[in-house]
Design a protein around this motif. Structure first.
Motif, PDB file in Angstrom:
ATOM      1  N   ARG A  30     -52.308  -4.369 -28.928  1.00 12.05           N
ATOM      2  CA  ARG A  30     -51.202  -3.631 -29.544  1.00 12.05           C
ATOM      3  C   ARG A  30     -50.186  -3.247 -28.488  1.00 12.05           C
ATOM      4  O   ARG A  30     -50.540  -2.816 -27.398  1.00 12.05           O
ATOM      5  N   TYR A  31     -48.928  -3.388 -28.864  1.00 14.85           N
ATOM      6  CA  TYR A  31     -47.846  -3.052 -27.921  1.00 14.85           C
ATOM      7  C   TYR A  31     -46.729  -2.348 -28.670  1.00 14.85           C
ATOM      8  O   TYR A  31     -46.283  -2.795 -29.722  1.00 14.85           O
ATOM      9  N   VAL A  32     -46.299  -1.221 -28.130  1.00 20.45           N
ATOM     10  CA  VAL A  32     -45.106  -0.547 -28.630  1.00 20.45           C
ATOM     11  C   VAL A  32     -44.007  -0.769 -27.614  1.00 20.45           C
ATOM     12  O   VAL A  32     -44.187  -0.490 -26.424  1.00 20.45           O
ATOM     13  N   GLY A  33     -42.874  -1.311 -28.059  1.00 16.81           N
ATOM     14  CA  GLY A  33     -41.752  -1.535 -27.148  1.00 16.81           C
ATOM     15  C   GLY A  33     -40.466  -0.996 -27.744  1.00 16.81           C
ATOM     16  O   GLY A  33     -40.062  -1.425 -28.821  1.00 16.81           O
ATOM     17  N   GLU A  34     -39.847  -0.064 -27.038  1.00 18.12           N
ATOM     18  CA  GLU A  34     -38.562   0.486 -27.494  1.00 18.12           C
ATOM     19  C   GLU A  34     -37.491   0.115 -26.477  1.00 18.12           C
ATOM     20  O   GLU A  34     -37.153   0.894 -25.584  1.00 18.12           O
ATOM     21  N   PRO A  35     -36.945  -1.106 -26.602  1.00 21.52           N
ATOM     22  CA  PRO A  35     -36.010  -1.582 -25.582  1.00 21.52           C
ATOM     23  C   PRO A  35     -34.569  -1.176 -25.844  1.00 21.52           C
ATOM     24  O   PRO A  35     -33.694  -1.438 -25.029  1.00 21.52           O
ATOM     25  N   ILE A  36     -34.308  -0.563 -27.003  1.00 26.29           N
ATOM     26  CA  ILE A  36     -32.920  -0.268 -27.369  1.00 26.29           C
ATOM     27  C   ILE A  36     -32.746   1.229 -27.558  1.00 26.29           C
ATOM     28  O   ILE A  36     -33.483   1.852 -28.322  1.00 26.29           O
ATOM     29  N   TRP A  37     -31.795   1.801 -26.803  1.00 20.89           N
ATOM     30  CA  TRP A  37     -31.459   3.207 -26.973  1.00 20.89           C
ATOM     31  C   TRP A  37     -29.947   3.354 -26.919  1.00 20.89           C
ATOM     32  O   TRP A  37     -29.233   2.439 -26.474  1.00 20.89           O
ATOM     33  N   ALA A  38     -29.477   4.513 -27.379  1.00 25.67           N
ATOM     34  CA  ALA A  38     -28.048   4.677 -27.654  1.00 25.67           C
ATOM     35  C   ALA A  38     -27.157   4.522 -26.425  1.00 25.67           C
ATOM     36  O   ALA A  38     -26.029   4.058 -26.532  1.00 25.67           O
ATOM     37  N   SER A  39     -27.641   4.897 -25.239  1.00 24.15           N
ATOM     38  CA  SER A  39     -26.748   4.866 -24.074  1.00 24.15           C
ATOM     39  C   SER A  39     -26.722   3.505 -23.368  1.00 24.15           C
ATOM     40  O   SER A  39     -26.111   3.367 -22.322  1.00 24.15           O
ATOM     41  N   ARG A  40     -27.380   2.497 -23.952  1.00 24.10           N
ATOM     42  CA  ARG A  40     -27.292   1.151 -23.382  1.00 24.10           C
ATOM     43  C   ARG A  40     -25.835   0.676 -23.417  1.00 24.10           C
ATOM     44  O   ARG A  40     -25.119   0.923 -24.392  1.00 24.10           O
ATOM     45  N   SER A  41     -25.401  -0.062 -22.390  1.00 26.76           N
ATOM     46  CA  SER A  41     -24.052  -0.634 -22.370  1.00 26.76           C
ATOM     47  C   SER A  41     -23.989  -1.772 -23.392  1.00 26.76           C
ATOM     48  O   SER A  41     -25.021  -2.292 -23.817  1.00 26.76           O
ATOM     49  N   PRO A  42     -22.763  -2.183 -23.798  1.00 26.18           N
ATOM     50  CA  PRO A  42     -22.656  -3.303 -24.750  1.00 26.18           C
ATOM     51  C   PRO A  42     -23.377  -4.561 -24.263  1.00 26.18           C
ATOM     52  O   PRO A  42     -24.055  -5.230 -25.046  1.00 26.18           O
TER      53      PRO A  42
END
Lengths: 116, 352
Positions: free
Chosen positions: B132-144
């Motif tokens: 099992r893997y949880v991955g949260e690679p996207i967050w609001a302050s990421r650049s375009p």
């Protein structure tokens, strides 16, 4: 002046002689065939130990790495040992990132490489 | 629905459900029963789930449920989320947290191309086990540019892990992220978990599908870019890269990294095309960007995202490019290939 110069010597040591290849300059795809010829010729002599001195190498790309990996395969098969000595940091980092340093021993100096 | 929403998803695998607006809703029931009955039938099936959350409670509960189930089953579990979110998950897990491997995604996935090999190493380490893997690679302050690459990474997960005995849960903060990002997540995930319901994504684009946000031509480079055309002299390409990196204020070790990346991509031009390549370099106070365009074609979507075997006599070039850069964007079609390499001038963290 050539981008990459190689010099080869057989060095007598206390234990047994070894082949020392010194690379100076920048090793990339434009001179990897020439590097291969040099290493192939030395490997064909079936030395027990071959040390590549990287201290004069300012840059090395994956083409040059593949030439070294190929030489290592043949040395392995012949029962010999290939070692790399004194890479500068950018080259050392490249050897780490490709995990080539897990396959070929890397020493801080030629002297330490000969001590094995 | 109370408790662990993720349980509802298991019903999906049994096959039936009511489609509504792209999300299948399921009646509440004994999730444990369903899990027992379908565990043998679907064992080993790869699952890739987008989880849209709006509150910290919802986040903590679902994450703890997903990871806790793994711990209870003795499965290897890895969770990579932004540093600020780690506490929420560990608190909700309690003692189970000790049996989960955690990573700060702002470090592990700063360059999203680093994530797939990292997870593949985890899967490989536990070969033969359900992972099992949880991955949260996207967050609001990421650049375009980071968002484009993180979205591409999410799409490539489907290809990289097809057939793997792995279950992947990707949390998206729907309260903070733009609608376009959420829409892309529906394209890149075969399964969705949202608003208390779980099901398949009707918009899923398949293992080879890429949302247009991360496959359309890159934004135009600035007019101020320095342009250099090369045919055979890579030493000159490297010298120009080093000089520009110095002018931009990139520290020496990172300048060497960028030069290695640029040289590797330019070497591909010499290796694989009969014509010249173009190097463009520009910078602003935040980053320096080197872009190479040539007539070559790269067909493997995962090129550079799989760790080559140490003794492989190929495949190290693009691997190194992705490893040493903060971000790499690649577009390739029959008209040629563009590789855009980004380096932050002030590294957010010391590099390895």
């Amino acid at each position: 002046m050539d981008l990459l110069t190689t010099s080869v010597a057989t060095v007598e040591s206390d234990s047994e002689p070894y082949t020392l290849v010194e690379l100076t300059g920048e090793a990339d795809v434009t001179n990897s065939d020439a590097l291969r010829e040099v290493l192939d010729a030395e490997v064909a002599k079936q030395p027990r130990t071959m040390i590549i001195d990287l201290s004069g190498l300012r840059f090395m790309d994956s083409s040059a790495l593949h030439v070294v990996l190929r030489a290592n395969r043949v040395m392995d098969r012949q029962g010999g040992v290939l070692a790399l000595a004194s890479p500068r940091e950018p080259v050392a980092k490249m050897l780490r990132l490709t995990a080539a340093d897990q396959l070929i021993p890397v020493y801080p100096s030629v002297r330490e490489a000969t001590a094995g | 629905m109370t408790g662990n929403m993720y349980d509802g998803l298991r019903i999906t695998r049994a096959g039936s459900g009511n489609q509504r607006a792209g999300v299948t809703e399921y009646p509440s029931g004994s999730a444990a029963e369903v899990r027992m009955s379908e565990s043998t039938a679907t064992a080993g099936l790869f699952r890739h789930v987008a989880f849209f959350y709006r509150t910290a409670e919802e986040y903590a509960t679902t994450m703890a449920g997903f990871l806790g189930d793994g711990v209870a089953a003795g499965e290897p579990t890895l969770a990579a989320v932004p540093e600020g979110q780690l506490g929420l998950v560990t608190d909700a897990l309690g003692a189970d947290a000790r049996r989960v491997e955690f990573a700060d995604m702002t470090e592990m996935g700063r360059n999203p191309a680093w994530i797939i090999p990292r997870v593949q190493a985890f899967v490989g380490l536990h070969a033969g086990q359900h992972v099992r893997y949880v991955g949260e690679p996207i967050w609001a302050s990421r650049s375009p540019a980071e968002l484009r690459e993180a979205t591409r990474h999410e799409a490539l997960i489907n290809l990289a892990f097809a057939g793997a005995d792995a279950e992947i849960l990707c949390p998206y903060n729907a309260a903070q992220l733009g609608q376009a990002v959420i829409t892309d997540a529906r394209h890149t995930h075969p399964l969705l978990l949202s608003d208390g319901s779980a099901g398949t994504s009707a918009e899923y684009a398949g293992p080879f599908g890429l949302p247009s946000s991360c496959s359309a031509p890159l934004p135009a480079r600035p007019d101020t870019a320095v342009i250099h055309t090369y045919r055979s002299d890579l030493s000159q390409v490297r010298a120009l890269g080093m000089e520009s990196a110095g002018e931009a204020g990139l520290p020496d070790d990172r300048a060497s990294d960028l030069v290695l990346a640029v040289s590797e991509v330019a070497a591909n031009t010499l290796r694989h095309t009969p014509s010249s390549g173009t190097l463009a370099i520009w910078h602003d106070p935040h980053e320096i960007v080197c872009e190479i365009h040539d007539d070559g074609v790269i067909t493997d979507p995962l090129a550079g995202r799989r760790r080559p075997a140490p003794d492989a006599l190929g495949g190290h070039g693009l691997w190194l490019v992705h490893q040493v850069c903060d971000l790499v964007e690649l577009r390739s079609d029959t008209t040629g290939t563009t590789v855009r390499m980004h380096m932050a001038i002030r590294s957010p963290r010391p590099l390895r």
